[in-house]
Design an enzyme around this catalytic site. Structure first.
Site, PDB file in Angstrom:
ATOM      1  N   SER A   1      -4.197  17.613  52.253  1.00 25.72           N
ATOM      2  CA  SER A   1      -3.748  18.318  53.336  1.00 25.72           C
ATOM      3  C   SER A   1      -2.980  19.483  52.808  1.00 25.72           C
ATOM      4  O   SER A   1      -2.805  20.551  53.490  1.00 25.72           O
ATOM      5  CB  SER A   1      -3.254  17.565  54.579  1.00 25.72           C
ATOM      6  OG  SER A   1      -2.258  16.895  54.044  1.00 25.72           O
TER       7      SER A   1
ATOM      8  N   ASP B   1      -3.043  12.065  46.615  1.00 29.51           N
ATOM      9  CA  ASP B   1      -4.442  12.109  46.925  1.00 29.51           C
ATOM     10  C   ASP B   1      -5.093  12.375  45.738  1.00 29.51           C
ATOM     11  O   ASP B   1      -4.827  13.443  45.139  1.00 29.51           O
ATOM     12  CB  ASP B   1      -4.641  13.064  47.995  1.00 29.51           C
ATOM     13  CG  ASP B   1      -5.266  12.695  49.355  1.00 29.51           C
ATOM     14  OD1 ASP B   1      -5.885  11.557  49.182  1.00 29.51           O
ATOM     15  OD2 ASP B   1      -5.269  13.448  49.958  1.00 29.51           O
TER      16      ASP B   1
ATOM     17  N   GLU C   1      -9.099   7.640  59.611  1.00 25.89           N
ATOM     18  CA  GLU C   1      -8.843   8.896  60.256  1.00 25.89           C
ATOM     19  C   GLU C   1     -10.000   9.280  61.209  1.00 25.89           C
ATOM     20  O   GLU C   1     -11.046   9.132  61.382  1.00 25.89           O
ATOM     21  CB  GLU C   1      -8.976   9.992  59.135  1.00 25.89           C
ATOM     22  CG  GLU C   1      -8.507  11.341  59.758  1.00 25.89           C
ATOM     23  CD  GLU C   1      -8.352  12.486  58.562  1.00 25.89           C
ATOM     24  OE1 GLU C   1      -8.131  11.981  57.437  1.00 25.89           O
ATOM     25  OE2 GLU C   1      -8.199  13.422  58.958  1.00 25.89           O
TER      26      GLU C   1
ATOM     27  N   LYS D   1      -4.625   7.707  46.748  1.00 24.88           N
ATOM     28  CA  LYS D   1      -5.488   7.652  47.931  1.00 24.88           C
ATOM     29  C   LYS D   1      -6.908   8.157  47.477  1.00 24.88           C
ATOM     30  O   LYS D   1      -6.882   9.238  46.859  1.00 24.88           O
ATOM     31  CB  LYS D   1      -4.999   8.117  49.073  1.00 24.88           C
ATOM     32  CG  LYS D   1      -6.136   8.090  50.221  1.00 24.88           C
ATOM     33  CD  LYS D   1      -5.399   8.204  51.553  1.00 24.88           C
ATOM     34  CE  LYS D   1      -5.104   9.827  51.778  1.00 24.88           C
ATOM     35  NZ  LYS D   1      -6.380  10.642  51.578  1.00 24.88           N
TER      36      LYS D   1
HETATM   37  O1  KIV Z   1      -4.500  14.671  53.006  1.00 27.17           O
HETATM   38  C1  KIV Z   1      -3.847  14.126  53.927  1.00 27.17           C
HETATM   39  O2  KIV Z   1      -2.721  14.534  54.328  1.00 27.17           O
HETATM   40  C2  KIV Z   1      -4.620  12.842  54.516  1.00 27.17           C
HETATM   41  C3  KIV Z   1      -3.965  12.217  55.695  1.00 27.17           C
HETATM   42  C4  KIV Z   1      -3.832  13.100  56.742  1.00 27.17           C
HETATM   43  C5  KIV Z   1      -4.274  10.817  55.548  1.00 27.17           C
HETATM   44  O3  KIV Z   1      -5.618  12.373  53.976  1.00 27.17           O
END
Ligand code: KIV
Length: 278
Positions: free
Chosen positions: A57, A95, A194, A124
């Site tokens: 994000s 991420d 999500e 993640k």
């Molecule tokens: O990229 C992100 O911030 C996310 C969260 C909103 C779970 O994947």
């Protein structure tokens, strides 16, 4: 001045590790937020947040883009390094960006190596296809903790046809549960749900042995995550249904900026003897 996040509160709190998060299944809810820089990491360190995610994000929040698809592993690694310098207590998750998992084997492993070397304690990964789950299995077998992410997976926004609530039909509900089960078999220690229909999120949560962490998925998940700048109300125009502004920092900051502009223009700042014209 140091941005390091060690302070009295964090010295007293126990470091959150993967087994601590796993142990929260069905118990005390997991509190998670995103973060992308040392300044906010320092503030999070003063809170009771359990998990900090350097989310892709950052493509929206830090880079001003309209999707997460342009974010690279180098971008996530850079922001992970910034956060890691000031964060001590929460579990730090990074991420895996678009184009990495499920597609090119070596790319995923090289990207994960970058993120872990930057300071991540887990990664993640979006999606739960057979290919992705077999890659997750390789990572978890080699001691790299993985958080899964299903439901609305923003890296697949074009295939999903937009940012829509997932898991509404019976069939979609069963599909999400099957995905969660595949992720558990692959060794994930937690799963983000999500934009998932509330009933479906409850169903998946009650049939899943690892904590589910919801965003726009109701309050029956084992934890919640939000984008930090969104929940702080730094952009009050952005208010999807599931979001709560816990503060209105946009107003606080713009008021401070106006006050600064006025005081500089009126020469009332700086005050005192430095204020006198030479
Ligand atoms: O990229 C992100 O911030 C996310 C969260 C909103 C779970 O994947």
């Amino acid at each position: 001045m140091s941005y390091a996040g060690q302070n009295e509160q964090s010295a007293q709190r126990k470091k959150r590790r993967v087994p601590d998060i796993l142990a929260r299944k069905g118990a005390v809810p997991v509190k998670a937020l995103t973060c992308y820089d040392a300044t906010f990491a320092r503030l999070l360190e003063k809170s009771d947040i359990d998990v900090v995610l350097v989310g892709d994000s950052l493509g929206h929040v830090m880079q001003g883009g309209d999707s997460t698809i342009t974010v690279t592993a180098d971008d996530v690694a850079y922001h992970t390094r910034c956060v890691a310098r000031a964060l001590r207590t929460p579990l730090l998750v990074a991420d895996v960006p678009f184009g990495s998992a499920g597609l090119i084997d070596n790319r995923l492993f090289e990207d994960v190596e970058k993120l872990m070397r930057a300071g991540a304690e887990a990664v993640k990964i979006e999606g739960a296809s057979a290919e992705i789950c077999s890659q997750i299995r390789r990572l978890t077998t080699h001691g790299i903790p993985v958080m899964g992410h299903i439901g609305l997976v923003p890296q697949s926004v074009h295939a999903l046809g937009g940012y829509r609530v997932q898991g509404k039909s019976d069939e979609a509900r069963e599909r999400l549960l099957a995905e969660a089960q595949r992720l558990v078999e692959a060794g994930c220690f937690a799963i983000v749900l999500e934009l998932v229909d509330e009933q479906t999120a409850r169903y998946v949560t009650s049939n899943c042995p690892v904590p589910t962490i919801g965003i726009g998925a109701g309050n029956s998940c084992d934890g919640q995550i939000l984008v930090l700048q969104d929940m702080l109300g730094m952009n009050l125009d952005f208010k999807p249904k599931f979001l709560k502004h816990f503060a209105e920092l946009e107003n606080v900051i713009t008021n401070a900026l106006s006050a600064y502009c006025s005081e500089v223009a009126e020469r009332t700042f700086p005050a005192g003897k430095n204020n006198e014209r030479q």
